[in-house]
Design a protein around this motif. Structure first.
Motif, PDB file in Angstrom:
ATOM      1  N   GLU A 131     -22.036   7.466 -12.644  1.00 33.94           N
ATOM      2  CA  GLU A 131     -21.405   7.460 -11.320  1.00 33.94           C
ATOM      3  C   GLU A 131     -20.023   6.797 -11.386  1.00 33.94           C
ATOM      4  N   ARG A 132     -19.934   5.693 -12.126  1.00 32.48           N
ATOM      5  CA  ARG A 132     -18.633   5.012 -12.237  1.00 32.48           C
ATOM      6  C   ARG A 132     -17.625   5.888 -12.971  1.00 32.48           C
ATOM      7  N   LEU A 133     -18.128   6.628 -13.950  1.00 30.56           N
ATOM      8  CA  LEU A 133     -17.252   7.503 -14.734  1.00 30.56           C
ATOM      9  C   LEU A 133     -16.640   8.605 -13.859  1.00 30.56           C
ATOM     10  N   VAL A 134     -17.492   9.236 -13.040  1.00 32.57           N
ATOM     11  CA  VAL A 134     -17.006  10.299 -12.135  1.00 32.57           C
ATOM     12  C   VAL A 134     -15.970   9.712 -11.180  1.00 32.57           C
ATOM     13  N   ARG A 135     -16.274   8.540 -10.626  1.00 28.25           N
ATOM     14  CA  ARG A 135     -15.342   7.912  -9.683  1.00 28.25           C
ATOM     15  C   ARG A 135     -14.004   7.600 -10.365  1.00 28.25           C
ATOM     16  N   ASP A 136     -14.081   7.011 -11.556  1.00 31.64           N
ATOM     17  CA  ASP A 136     -12.844   6.584 -12.223  1.00 31.64           C
ATOM     18  C   ASP A 136     -11.997   7.775 -12.658  1.00 31.64           C
ATOM     19  N   SER A 137     -12.663   8.849 -13.109  1.00 30.07           N
ATOM     20  CA  SER A 137     -11.857   9.999 -13.541  1.00 30.07           C
ATOM     21  C   SER A 137     -11.236  10.691 -12.318  1.00 30.07           C
ATOM     22  N   THR A 138     -11.953  10.711 -11.186  1.00 28.13           N
ATOM     23  CA  THR A 138     -11.355  11.298  -9.971  1.00 28.13           C
ATOM     24  C   THR A 138     -10.185  10.428  -9.507  1.00 28.13           C
ATOM     25  N   ARG A 139     -10.381   9.108  -9.600  1.00 30.83           N
ATOM     26  CA  ARG A 139      -9.291   8.198  -9.196  1.00 30.83           C
ATOM     27  C   ARG A 139      -8.043   8.435 -10.057  1.00 30.83           C
ATOM     28  N   ALA A 140      -8.259   8.629 -11.351  1.00 28.17           N
ATOM     29  CA  ALA A 140      -7.118   8.851 -12.261  1.00 28.17           C
ATOM     30  C   ALA A 140      -6.395  10.144 -11.879  1.00 28.17           C
ATOM     31  N   LEU A 141      -7.177  11.178 -11.535  1.00 30.37           N
ATOM     32  CA  LEU A 141      -6.563  12.453 -11.125  1.00 30.37           C
ATOM     33  C   LEU A 141      -5.708  12.245  -9.868  1.00 30.37           C
ATOM     34  N   VAL A 142      -6.268  11.519  -8.905  1.00 28.65           N
ATOM     35  CA  VAL A 142      -5.549  11.287  -7.643  1.00 28.65           C
ATOM     36  C   VAL A 142      -4.268  10.479  -7.905  1.00 28.65           C
ATOM     37  N   ASN A 143      -4.373   9.472  -8.783  1.00 35.78           N
ATOM     38  CA  ASN A 143      -3.192   8.646  -9.074  1.00 35.78           C
ATOM     39  C   ASN A 143      -2.063   9.460  -9.688  1.00 35.78           C
ATOM     40  N   THR A 144      -2.421  10.411 -10.563  1.00 35.48           N
ATOM     41  CA  THR A 144      -1.352  11.140 -11.259  1.00 35.48           C
ATOM     42  C   THR A 144      -0.935  12.421 -10.531  1.00 35.48           C
ATOM     43  N   GLU A 145      -1.889  13.082  -9.875  1.00 37.66           N
ATOM     44  CA  GLU A 145      -1.585  14.416  -9.339  1.00 37.66           C
ATOM     45  C   GLU A 145      -1.428  14.461  -7.818  1.00 37.66           C
ATOM     46  N   VAL A 146      -1.946  13.458  -7.116  1.00 40.01           N
ATOM     47  CA  VAL A 146      -1.872  13.512  -5.645  1.00 40.01           C
ATOM     48  C   VAL A 146      -0.826  12.517  -5.126  1.00 40.01           C
ATOM     49  N   LEU A 147      -0.980  11.253  -5.486  1.00 34.94           N
ATOM     50  CA  LEU A 147      -0.128  10.229  -4.873  1.00 34.94           C
ATOM     51  C   LEU A 147       1.374  10.484  -5.063  1.00 34.94           C
ATOM     52  N   PRO A 148       1.816  10.954  -6.231  1.00 34.78           N
ATOM     53  CA  PRO A 148       3.275  11.164  -6.370  1.00 34.78           C
ATOM     54  C   PRO A 148       3.843  12.283  -5.492  1.00 34.78           C
ATOM     55  N   VAL A 149       3.008  13.202  -5.036  1.00 34.44           N
ATOM     56  CA  VAL A 149       3.566  14.375  -4.317  1.00 34.44           C
ATOM     57  C   VAL A 149       3.097  14.498  -2.866  1.00 34.44           C
ATOM     58  N   ILE A 150       2.129  13.665  -2.471  1.00 35.79           N
ATOM     59  CA  ILE A 150       1.441  13.968  -1.213  1.00 35.79           C
ATOM     60  C   ILE A 150       2.330  13.787   0.024  1.00 35.79           C
ATOM     61  N   GLU A 151       3.216  12.767  -0.021  1.00 34.47           N
ATOM     62  CA  GLU A 151       4.047  12.547   1.187  1.00 34.47           C
ATOM     63  C   GLU A 151       4.920  13.780   1.447  1.00 34.47           C
ATOM     64  N   GLU A 152       5.454  14.348   0.360  1.00 35.48           N
ATOM     65  CA  GLU A 152       6.325  15.513   0.510  1.00 35.48           C
ATOM     66  C   GLU A 152       5.529  16.696   1.087  1.00 35.48           C
ATOM     67  N   HIS A 153       4.302  16.883   0.562  1.00 36.02           N
ATOM     68  CA  HIS A 153       3.486  17.987   1.081  1.00 36.02           C
ATOM     69  C   HIS A 153       3.118  17.742   2.546  1.00 36.02           C
ATOM     70  N   PHE A 154       2.829  16.493   2.871  1.00 36.72           N
ATOM     71  CA  PHE A 154       2.478  16.165   4.260  1.00 36.72           C
ATOM     72  C   PHE A 154       3.663  16.495   5.175  1.00 36.72           C
ATOM     73  N   GLU A 155       4.853  16.084   4.735  1.00 32.84           N
ATOM     74  CA  GLU A 155       6.028  16.356   5.567  1.00 32.84           C
ATOM     75  C   GLU A 155       6.287  17.853   5.702  1.00 32.84           C
ATOM     76  N   ASN A 156       6.066  18.600   4.588  1.00 31.16           N
ATOM     77  CA  ASN A 156       6.365  20.044   4.599  1.00 31.16           C
ATOM     78  C   ASN A 156       5.207  20.899   5.098  1.00 31.16           C
ATOM     79  N   GLN A 157       4.107  20.271   5.454  1.00 31.92           N
ATOM     80  CA  GLN A 157       2.899  20.998   5.911  1.00 31.92           C
ATOM     81  C   GLN A 157       2.403  21.986   4.863  1.00 31.92           C
ATOM     82  N   THR A 158       2.259  21.495   3.619  1.00 29.34           N
ATOM     83  CA  THR A 158       1.731  22.363   2.555  1.00 29.34           C
ATOM     84  C   THR A 158       0.620  21.632   1.813  1.00 29.34           C
ATOM     85  N   PHE A 159      -0.306  22.399   1.296  1.00 26.22           N
ATOM     86  CA  PHE A 159      -1.327  21.817   0.417  1.00 26.22           C
ATOM     87  C   PHE A 159      -0.771  21.902  -1.001  1.00 26.22           C
TER      88      PHE A 159
END
Ligand code: TGC
Ligand code: FAD
Length: 390
Positions: free
Chosen positions: A19-47
């Motif tokens: 369970e910790r492994l699944v959580r940590d690997s998802t967290r790593a994905l979010v840190n690298t692939e979501v957090l750097p781009v999400i504000e821009e997508h939110f502003e532009n209304q895009t997924f």
């Protein structure tokens, strides 16, 4: 020494290594692939489109679906942890996973034929097809039993008429799970593919919440589908409600992810922001807010975890899920609003994640059963008296 982190009661010790492994690997994905781009997508209304194959590669779509159908065969606590980490990034990202997993793969898995399962589930798990779930109508939200959408049998075909509104991924979905009343007035699920004549998929714009998520409308006008597109084991409103139970469970974890992001942001800011003679974190009124947030997040984690453990043991009732969804989304929205306040004027900009989470949570508290509806479900459960017309 000051306590640092979000696991005040060492809830980690209650999780398995897997369970910790699944959580940590998802967290790593979010840190690298979501957090750097999400504000821009939110502003532009895009997924963020590049994220979709990555979610699939990590088997985060339909994680609880058995491996023989392309899922990861994960437990429900693992699914909850995935939702928590995705929503720490953005509610829209968790929504994408909730819909594909609980609202599209789940009904095909539970109510579909073997052929439907073999055809759709691996495609949906690999994100080769995107799905949506059409229950809500313009005039029937909290009370889906009043739905007007009809499915009329006509030889080897079924003809659908009606409108579904506020449908996550409704405008882009390759396959729509549409709930409609049949000739006997029974609610059943139907698979309607993109491009079917008579189906119009339209985007809803001008949203100030869940901007990094597609929301749409499905309009069916004499939309003819093969009779074999009926999900044959769906037999009443209980079928879509079962899908909602799975999705609401994920949301009860996901909302805490958004709350954690807001708490962390507010704590860090409060320790650095100096007003009058000291960092604002040194004032009792600010500490009161921070202590409230961490205490409520911790209680919410215990509630979600126990709801998950009961589910794994087959002892869950849908009312447990209602309590977890109702409580944890309330905790999250109040945490977000309080964090926004601690950030002062800076809290209204997307330089910090707080206002984005706060606005997103306005949808999360409404969809999948409003807070009021979950209160009514629980009120009926503990008194035996329904305070609404069923
Ligand atoms: P009710 O009498 O309560 O129940 C009828 C039968 O269904 C069973 N049941 C459930 N089973 C599993 N999970 C659940 N959540 C269930 N809720 C009810 C129940 O035990 C009973 O079974 P049986 O065997 O006794 O027949 O049904 P009702 O018609 O009185 O329900 C009323 C109410 C208000 C509770 C229900 O209509 C409701 O939940 N309304 C809220 C509608 C809602 O949540 N819509 C969500 C649309 S989808 C969405 O928002 C997706 S957002 C996705 C995203 O982007 O993340
Ligand atoms: P209403 O039902 O009209 O409720 C309005 C207000 O009245 C609420 O405060 C409610 O709590 C209150 N109320 C209603 N009945 C009672 C009562 N008996 N007693 C006291 N108060 C009551 N739906 C889908 O089918 N699929 C999706 O993928 C989907 N995605 C969504 C994505 C977003 C971004 C949003 C915002 C919504 C989405 N929905 C989806 C729709 C969502 O499920 C509905 O908005 C929700 O169920 C509430 O319905 P409503 O908006 O019609 O509000």
């Amino acid at each position: 020494m000051a306590y640092e982190g979000l696991d005040f009661l060492d809830i980690d010790s209650q999780l398995s290594e897997e369970e910790r492994l699944v959580r940590d690997s998802t967290r790593a994905l979010v840190n690298t692939e979501v957090l750097p781009v999400i504000e821009e997508h939110f502003e532009n209304q895009t997924f963020p489109p590049d994220l979709i194959p990555k979610l699939a590669d990590m088997q985060l779509l339909g994680p609880f679906v058995p491996e023989e159908y392309g899922g990861a065969g994960c437990s429900y606590v693992q699914y909850g942890l995935i939702c928590q980490e995705l929503e720490r990034g953005d509610s829209g990202v968790r929504s994408f996973c909730s819909v594909q997993s609980s609202l599209v793969m789940f009904p095909i898995w539970k109510f579909g034929t073997e052929e439907q399962k073999k055809h759709w589930l691996p495609k949906l798990a690999k994100a080769e097809a995107i799905g949506c779930f059409g229950l809500t109508e313009p005039d029937f939200g909290s009370n889906p039993s009043g739905m007007l959408t009809r499915a009329r049998k006509d030889g080897d075909s079924i003809v659908l008429n009606g409108t579904k509104r506020w449908i996550t991924n409704g405008d882009v979905a390759d396959v729509c799970v549409v709930w409609a009343k049949d000739d006997e007035g029974v609610v059943r699920g139907y698979l309607v593919e993109k491009g079917t004549p008579g189906l119009t998929q339209r985007a809803i714009h001008r949203k100030f919440s869940l901007r990094a998520s597609n929301t749409g409308e499905l309009i069916m006008e004499d939309c003819r589908i093969p009779a074999s597109n009926l999900l044959p084991l769906s037999k009443s409103l209980k079928s879509p409600l079962m899908c909602l139970d799975s999705a609401r469970f994920g949301i009860s974890w996901g909302a805490l992810g958004a709350a954690m992001a807001c708490y962390e942001s507010a704590l860090e800011y409060a320790k650095e922001r100096v007003q009058f003679s000291r960092p604002i974190a040194g004032y009792q009124l600010v500490q009161d807010k921070l202590v409230w947030m961490l205490t409520e997040i911790t209680k919410g984690q215990l509630l979600a975890l126990q709801a998950g453990r009961l589910r794994e043991q087959g002892k869950n009732r849908h009312q447990h899920t209602s309590m977890a969804k109702m409580n944890n989304v309330r905790v999250a929205i109040d945490t977000a609003r309080t964090a926004r306040d601690i950030l002062g004027a800076n809290g209204i900009t997307t330089e910090y994640p707080v206002i984005r989470h706060m606005l997103n949570l306005e949808s999360v508290i409404t969809y999948e059963g409003t807070e009021d509806i979950h209160k009514l479900i629980l009120g009926r459960d503990i008194t035996g008296l329904a305070a609404f017309d069923g």
